[in-house]
Design a protein around this motif. Structure first.
Motif: not given
Lengths: 254, 295
Positions: A38-46, A75-78, A126-132
């Motif tokens: 659920e956390q991966v869905l929320l923070t990365l997939v969505i 980025l703000a959403l992440a 950091l992971l989110q920002l790089v991927l985004i």
């Protein structure tokens, strides 16, 4: 079942060095987040899914290049997803399961626990920002970069962490789950992530005081136009101070 | 060094209108195992949780290894096993124990501890998928991994199968052998008889009895047994009472009384069942706390 060697359990109590505790706890926090689907869905997939769909499918009209508008909002959403929603839900359930209480009976100081949680959030961010950013660049994003971006990310993280810990530190696990998801969804719609704030007419000025809107607008001004929005930075700073103070006062470990 | 590990003096705890602890006092000597017994709601968990620093008392005091329970200096020296919960559901058993080991400078080897407690096969299983008994044993491991001086175990064997209970008892006996002080709460009289140097019986938040198991169960000059009701049992110099086939013979202490009872039985062709020359801890406990069910 084997027996015990005499002397093997003889007391030798001493707290570990703080660095070792911090490393172990941070690793645990990060492991828990990345292992939780659920956390991966929320923070990365969505966030990544929304970025791709909103940029490629033109059902929301924006000015300028589409990626330039949507990447800062995503980025703000992440940041909101990991620092606020994810952290609130995790903390709420950790309290409900008695984990935080039990940690309180170990040599781990509470400030080290909170620091580890923060470092865990920052690592996920950091992971989110790089991927985004990578996906954004692939979608034709042309950012203006200035170091002020870091200030927005840090203040945004502080504000959302404060709010997340306030929620997760006071309500039960399930109530936190419901409330954090609801707030996430409302702020997604009203926070300048998906729809430009100008769509809301006269309410836009008020909505910009929301932490999500201040963060998305501030990042957009900076990354799209190269302008530092002092007002948004100030709004985030106020949210950070108020939320962290309230969380520190109201937080219950059980 | 003080030889008292835990000192409880006039402890009072109230929840709204209910008084859970009403002036409780006892102490636990260093390196001893003390069993805290009492019916449900007697105040056992309140006592333990105040000593662990989780709750604050409304009166009286608790001294843990010479400090207030909340003193951070106490944390590394004390191991805590709560009645339930306390594990990250998403962490594997080995990861959870490694994490707790990392809070201590000289921890036990976590993988060795896991093997010895029979958890080797589930070391890679997330905490939430462990059975209740496996969670209990892991929780026990988390309490002792830091090599504490004093361990609080709140119902450590509740819900365990006999093998797991045996493993837990072995660990507690080894802890005592190595000089660790243990305060455990339990509902199991045989557990207290087996493990405890001292037994503290509380009820309604007050001390009812304390002492060694031997002292509490000591009943010189009493013999109990079961047989068919209505036997005309007469022993010179002793009184005999019978309740529905349960006989209690009180007389001069010593083997002569036993010989007289068994002699009479032999003469009359009666086989005494469950013959006891001392009271069981359960008898003592029920005599002290009554036989009414507690909610």
């Amino acid at each position: 079942m084997s027996t015990w060697t005499p002397g093997s359990l003889a007391p030798r109590p001493e707290a570990a060095p703080l660095g070792r505790m911090l490393r172990a706890q941070t690793r645990a926090e990060l492991t828990l987040t990345l292992r939780n689907s659920e956390q991966v869905l929320l923070t990365l997939v969505i966030p990544l899914g929304l970025l791709v769909v909103l940029t490629l499918v033109p059902f929301i009209a924006v000015t300028g290049r589409r990626a330039d508008f949507f990447v800062p909002g995503i980025l703000a959403l992440a940041i909101m997803s990991s620092a606020f929603t994810g952290q609130a839900i995790a903390t709420g359930f950790e309290r409900q399961y008695g984990v935080l209480k039990r940690l309180g009976a170990t040599p781990l100081p509470r400030w080290v626990l909170l620091l580890a949680k923060t470092l865990g959030v920052l690592a996920v961010e950091l992971l989110q920002l790089v991927l985004i950013c990578v996906v954004g660049l692939a979608l034709g994003w042309h950012p203006h970069g200035t170091p002020t971006v870091v200030a927005f990310v840090v203040l945004g993280t502080a504000a959302f962490s404060g709010l997340g810990l306030l929620l997760g530190g006071t309500l039960s696990g399930l109530t936190t789950l419901a409330a954090a998801n609801l707030v996430w969804f409302v702020l997604l719609l009203l926070g300048g992530v998906v729809f430009p704030l100008t769509e809301f007419g006269g309410a836009a000025d008020l909505l910009r005081l929301l932490p999500t809107a201040a963060l998305s607008n501030g990042l957009r001004q900076l990354l799209q136009h190269g302008v530092t929005s002092g007002r948004d930075l100030l709004a985030l700073a106020v949210w950070a101070v108020v939320a962290l103070t309230a969380a520190a006062r109201a937080f219950r470990w059980e | 060094m003080n030889d008292t590990a835990l000192e409880v003096v006039d402890l009072v705890k109230r929840y709204d209108t209910r008084t859970a602890l009403d002036g409780l006092s006892f102490d636990v000597g260093r390196g001893t195992v003390c069993a805290l017994l009492g019916p449900n709601g007697a105040g056992k968990t309140s006592t333990v949780e105040i000593a662990e620093g989780f709750r604050t008392a409304d009166g009286g005091s608790v001294t843990v290894l010479g400090h207030r329970p909340q003193d951070p200096a106490v944390r590394p020296r004390v191991g805590v096993m709560p009645q339930s919960g306390g594990g990250y559901p998403g962490l594997k058993a080995a990861e959870l124990l490694d994490l707790f080991a990392a809070f201590h400078a000289h921890p036990l080897d976590p993988s060795d501890l896991i093997e010895r407690l029979g958890l080797g096969e589930v070391a890679g299983t997330p905490f939430r998928r462990l059975s209740g008994g496996q969670q209990q044993r892991l929780s026990l491991a988390m309490a002792v991994v830091g090599r504490p001086e004093l361990v609080f175990l709140d119902e450590p064997t509740a819900g365990l199968d006999p093998q797991a209970r045996r493993a837990t008892w072995e660990l507690i006996e080894a802890l005592r052998h190595d000089g660790v002080t243990v305060l455990l709460t339990t509902h199991l009289m045989d557990e207290a008889e087996q493990l405890a140097d001292d037994v503290v019986v509380i009820d309604h938040g007050r001390l009812v009895a304390r002492g060694t198991v031997a002292a509490l169960t000591h009943s010189d000059g009493e013999i109990r047994f079961r047989a068919a009701p209505g036997l005309a049992l007469e022993i010179a110099g002793a009184t005999v009472t019978e309740t529905e086939g349960r006989y209690l013979v009180r007389g001069l202490a010593g083997p002569a009384l036993l010989a007289a009872v068994t002699g009479w039985c032999a003469t009359h062709g009666v086989m005494p069942q469950d013959l006891q020359t001392q009271r069981s801890l359960e008898d003592v406990f029920l005599d002290l706390t009554g036989r009414d069910l507690r909610s």
